[in-house]
Design a protein around this motif. Structure first.
Motif, PDB file in Angstrom:
ATOM      1  N   ARG A 144       0.852  -1.191   0.000  1.00  0.00           N
ATOM      2  CA  ARG A 144       0.000   0.000   0.000  1.00  0.00           C
ATOM      3  C   ARG A 144       0.884   1.235   0.000  1.00  0.00           C
ATOM      4  O   ARG A 144       2.082   1.153   0.288  1.00  0.00           O
ATOM      5  CB  ARG A 144      -0.933   0.023   1.224  1.00  0.00           C
ATOM      6  N   SER A 146       0.863   5.219   1.486  1.00  0.00           N
ATOM      7  CA  SER A 146       0.156   6.144   2.382  1.00  0.00           C
ATOM      8  C   SER A 146       1.082   7.301   2.735  1.00  0.00           C
ATOM      9  O   SER A 146       2.219   7.082   3.180  1.00  0.00           O
ATOM     10  CB  SER A 146      -0.261   5.388   3.649  1.00  0.00           C
ATOM     11  N   LYS A 147       0.614   8.521   2.522  1.00  0.00           N
ATOM     12  CA  LYS A 147       1.375   9.746   2.827  1.00  0.00           C
ATOM     13  C   LYS A 147       2.779   9.689   2.210  1.00  0.00           C
ATOM     14  O   LYS A 147       3.781   9.973   2.891  1.00  0.00           O
ATOM     15  CB  LYS A 147       1.462   9.974   4.339  1.00  0.00           C
ATOM     16  N   TYR A 151       4.603   0.964   1.569  1.00  0.00           N
ATOM     17  CA  TYR A 151       4.702  -0.150   2.515  1.00  0.00           C
ATOM     18  C   TYR A 151       4.896  -1.445   1.725  1.00  0.00           C
ATOM     19  O   TYR A 151       4.139  -1.737   0.804  1.00  0.00           O
ATOM     20  CB  TYR A 151       3.463  -0.210   3.406  1.00  0.00           C
TER      21      TYR A 151
END
Length: 349
Positions: A144, A146-147, A151
């Motif tokens: 994933r 995110s920001k 990951y």
């Protein structure tokens, strides 16, 4: 608790690699807290769990005294001698004080402790495994984003590829498999944090070790690497065997080895340079693919003046000075580049 509990612990030990003893120790500590909380006791108590049967007993340690002032911590010498006539004043007597319903409390506590210890132990196992793998190459799947952090699924755990360690302009898509270097492993309250990198020069080094058996076997050495991730890398190599060409070994038959690395790095250009202990030769090589006419060395300043053919000046300097910059990083020398006519003009003035 009973024999079934002991069997369950043995199963956990086999499957999770968590020592039974670690769980027993944690459980004994937790049960002391439970006892004090539930029975409001400031006694000096210990909890003992029979490792074979699972039987739990709470024992209080009491000091043998002439006159008892605190019956939670002290025992009269006469009472102590009823237990064993060898007790003297100042000795410590162990008295069982297990409450009737303590088994139920023990069972509830055991469940919580076991769950927590499994979590802690799994984190420790992951930390121990990855702390020994810093600077290693690893393949992971993008899980994933995110920001701006990517990951990566590493199997047993998740790694993080922060923006600072990403290759500029590289696109990361969920489900893609990529190779990364394990940059740092940190212990945090939430478990181990594994910092990964795609931009570190060490990634190029590890990719060459994977692709080039001569490097892996120690015949060819990587002397230095300078990298501007996503754009260009220079790698200086040296062969310990005069019969092995280090550049040829790294390039591979029809360029297959270096091509595999370039593909993994999405088209990053790679210059493979022969390292030489002769510094002017090494500096001349480092400006590849440009030809070098002359190298003037200033040992004291660790600076070099390079003279190149007029038509190769822009090639030697590179786009926005990149070739010269990477050569300076690779050799650890200051590099000044002049064309032949500039140099002749300076010499004649």
């Amino acid at each position: 608790m009973n024999a079934e509990f002991i069997d369950a612990l043995e199963e956990i030990e086999k499957e999770k690699g968590i020592s039974k003893e670690i769980i027993f120790d944690a459980l004994e500590s937790a049960l002391i807290s439970s006892y004090k909380k539930n029975f409001g006791s400031s006694q000096n108590v210990e909890v003992e769990i029979d490792r074979a049967t699972g039987r739990v007993r709470v024992v209080a340690k009491k000091t043998v005294v002439e006159e008892v002032k605190d019956d939670l911590l002290e025992i009269n010498v006469e009472e102590a001698r009823e237990i064993d006539d060898k007790y003297q004043i100042g000795d410590i007597v162990i008295v069982e004080v297990t409450p009737k319903n303590f088994g139920r409390i023990a069972a509830q506590t055991a469940k919580q402790v076991v769950i927590q210890r499994i979590k802690d132990a799994e984190r420790d196992v992951i930390y121990d495994e990855f702390i020994n793998r810093e600077n290693e190459i690893i393949t992971g799947m993008i899980q994933r984003i995110s920001k701006n952090n990517v990951y990566i699924d590493l199997g047993k755990t998740e790694g993080i590829l922060p923006p600072t360690e990403q290759i500029e302009g590289e696109v990361y898509n969920q489900g893609d498999r990529i190779k990364l270097i394990i940059l740092e492993v940190k212990k945090t309250t939430k478990g181990p944090q594994i910092i990964l990198s795609r931009s570190h020069p060490g990634l190029v080094k590890r990719l060459f070790e994977l692709e080039v058996p001569e490097i892996n076997e120690g015949i060819v050495d990587i002397y230095a690497i300078s990298r501007e991730a996503g754009s260009r890398t220079k790698i200086a190599v040296h062969s310990k065997d005069p019969n092995v060409d280090p550049v040829g070994a790294c390039v591979g038959f029809k360029g297959t080895r270096v091509k595999a690395i370039v593909e993994e790095l999405n088209g990053e250009k790679i210059d493979i340079i022969i390292w030489s202990k002769n510094i002017d030769e090494f500096i001349a090589n480092s400006l590849s693919p440009s030809k070098v006419i002359k190298v003037e060395i200033n040992e004291k300043e660790k600076a070099a003046l390079i003279v190149v053919p007029d038509y190769q000046l822009s090639l030697a300097i590179g786009k926005e000075g990149q070739n010269a910059r990477l050569a300076a990083k690779l050799t650890n020398w200051k590099i000044d580049i002049k064309s032949e006519s500039q140099y002749d003009g300076d010499s004649n003035s």
